[in-house]
Design an enzyme around this catalytic site. Structure first.
Site, mmCIF file in Angstrom:
data_model
loop_
_atom_site.group_PDB
_atom_site.id
_atom_site.type_symbol
_atom_site.label_atom_id
_atom_site.label_comp_id
_atom_site.label_asym_id
_atom_site.label_seq_id
_atom_site.Cartn_x
_atom_site.Cartn_y
_atom_site.Cartn_z
ATOM 1 N N THR A 1 8.958 2.236 -1.168
ATOM 2 C CA THR A 1 9.111 1.106 -2.103
ATOM 3 C C THR A 1 10.171 1.471 -3.141
ATOM 4 O OG1 THR A 1 6.805 0.449 -1.838
ATOM 5 C CG2 THR A 1 7.839 -0.155 -3.917
ATOM 6 N N ARG A 12 -0.719 -9.438 5.038
ATOM 7 C CA ARG A 12 -1.181 -8.557 3.965
ATOM 8 C C ARG A 12 -0.252 -8.659 2.745
ATOM 9 N NH1 ARG A 12 1.242 -3.781 1.284
ATOM 10 N NH2 ARG A 12 -0.466 -2.429 0.658
ATOM 11 N N VAL A 13 -0.837 -8.784 1.577
ATOM 12 C CA VAL A 13 -0.079 -8.803 0.325
ATOM 13 C C VAL A 13 -0.330 -7.486 -0.390
ATOM 14 C CG1 VAL A 13 0.233 -9.964 -1.893
ATOM 15 C CG2 VAL A 13 -0.339 -11.313 0.144
ATOM 16 N N GLY A 14 0.737 -6.838 -0.813
ATOM 17 C CA GLY A 14 0.588 -5.572 -1.536
ATOM 18 C C GLY A 14 0.610 -5.768 -3.038
ATOM 19 N N ASP A 15 0.768 -4.667 -3.743
ATOM 20 C CA ASP A 15 0.737 -4.698 -5.214
ATOM 21 C C ASP A 15 2.038 -5.181 -5.837
ATOM 22 O OD1 ASP A 15 1.743 -2.211 -4.036
ATOM 23 O OD2 ASP A 15 2.046 -1.551 -6.105
ATOM 24 N N THR A 20 4.388 2.423 -7.346
ATOM 25 C CA THR A 20 4.626 2.628 -5.917
ATOM 26 C C THR A 20 3.472 3.429 -5.328
ATOM 27 O OG1 THR A 20 5.949 3.940 -4.365
ATOM 28 C CG2 THR A 20 6.206 4.482 -6.674
ATOM 29 N N GLY A 21 3.224 3.243 -4.050
ATOM 30 C CA GLY A 21 2.130 3.959 -3.412
ATOM 31 C C GLY A 21 1.181 2.998 -2.726
HETATM 32 N N1 GLY Z 1 3.206 -0.207 -2.867
HETATM 33 C C1 GLY Z 1 3.671 -0.905 -1.768
HETATM 34 C C2 GLY Z 1 2.647 -1.562 -0.984
HETATM 35 O O1 GLY Z 1 1.537 -1.059 -0.860
HETATM 36 O O2 GLY Z 1 2.917 -2.620 -0.468
#
Ligand code: GLY
Length: 308
Positions: free
Chosen positions: A171, A199-202, A221-222
């Site tokens: 990221t 899927r939606v990330g952070d 990130t992570g």
């Molecule tokens: N931090 C990126 C994700 O999990 O989508």
């Protein structure tokens, strides 16, 4: 100004390209700031360059979902007025971060997803673009086969990601403070390799992977699911707002997050005085910064005191 290229386990052979990409992104962003450009201009320019760089998991070279498709997430936010724009599950554009900026500037909304985000992008003039690289396609193939061999069935994905956190790395993000004292943050990602479609990330969830307030700007990130449960970027901003230094805010937020949900994460943070905070619970998080006070640019794979 600060940038990062994703928390995770980086292969030694990929490190030079990542550091060079960070250096280029910082140079572009800080050149804009030096000419009197806004913090928002700077973070969008820096993240756009990293999206164009296949060394990172964002834009060109994004990680592919379980079906082998790109579904990209990006967010921008300015501290002044808490304005933000975000896109999720966006396909076939070159620079998702620029579409996120348009969401903030041209709509009444905060987050657009999937088909709707794509329609909006085309309306705003972003042409069709295939961000899938041959290397990423090969990587997807190998991991897809490994997934089937190790643990047949989709439900074992979480376990595979725990054993191989590098599946989610790469990221990109940037935070900046401009001459007028305004803060901005931008983050972009292809998400996690082999993620379930949809899927939606952070990254596109304000407060989770990206946040800016008048007091601070943060890009995280992570493991996105951890940041969404802990609201990591907001936690750091709030601690800065409560009077902690950016570094103290990062350290305390990451420690609390590790206790509550897990530590496979990293953040960069900047406060309104230009003080920086950097931290990661992963083995590496390529990052860099430029401070106008001493005119120095630093890029490195992890914070020196890191002991993971
Ligand atoms: N931090 C990126 C994700 O999990 O989508």
């Amino acid at each position: 100004m600060m940038v990062h290229g994703g928390a995770g386990n980086w292969k030694r052979t990929d490190e030079a390209a990542a550091l060079e990409g960070l250096r280029r992104a910082l140079a572009a962003g800080t050149a804009l700031l030096a000419r009197g450009g806004s913090a928002l201009d700077a973070v969008v320019a820096a993240v756009s360059l990293m999206e164009d760089d296949p060394a990172f998991n964002a834009g060109t070279g994004s990680a592919l979902n379980l079906d082998g498709e790109d579904e990209m997430d990006a967010g921008v936010m300015v501290g002044d007025g808490l304005k933000t724009g975000n896109v999720t599950c966006l396909r076939r554009v070159r620079n998702p971060v620029q579409v996120a900026r348009k969401v903030m500037e041209e709509t009444d909304h905060v987050l657009l997803s999937g088909e709707g985000a794509l329609k909006f992008a085309r309306l705003m003039g972003f042409p069709d673009y295939d961000p899938v690289t041959a290397a990423r396609r090969r990587d997807w193939q190998e991991k897809r086969e490994a997934l089937e061999e190790k643990r047949p069935g989709r439900s074992r994905l979480a376990r595979l990601l725990r054993v191989h956190p590098e599946l989610g790395g790469g990221t990109v993000g940037a935070v900046a403070l401009d001459r007028r004292g305004k803060l901005a943050a931008a983050t972009s990602t292809g998400g996690v390799t082999l993620k379930l479609p949809g899927r939606v990330g952070d990254t596109p969830v304000p407060g989770a992977g990206n946040y800016a307030s008048p007091a601070g700007a943060v890009s995280a990130t992570g493991r996105g699911e951890f940041m969404m449960r802990f609201l990591t970027a907001k936690a750091v901003c709030d601690r800065i707002g409560a009077g902690l230094s950016a570094q103290q805010a990062v350290d305390r937020s990451l420690s609390a997050m590790a206790r509550e949900v897990g530590d496979e994460a990293g953040v960069i943070a900047l406060d309104a005085e230009g003080r920086m905070g950097i931290g990661h619970g992963t083995a590496a998080m390529p990052h860099g910064y430029f401070t106008s006070a001493d005119g120095k640019t630093v890029v490195r794979m992890q914070v020196p005191r890191h002991r993971a």
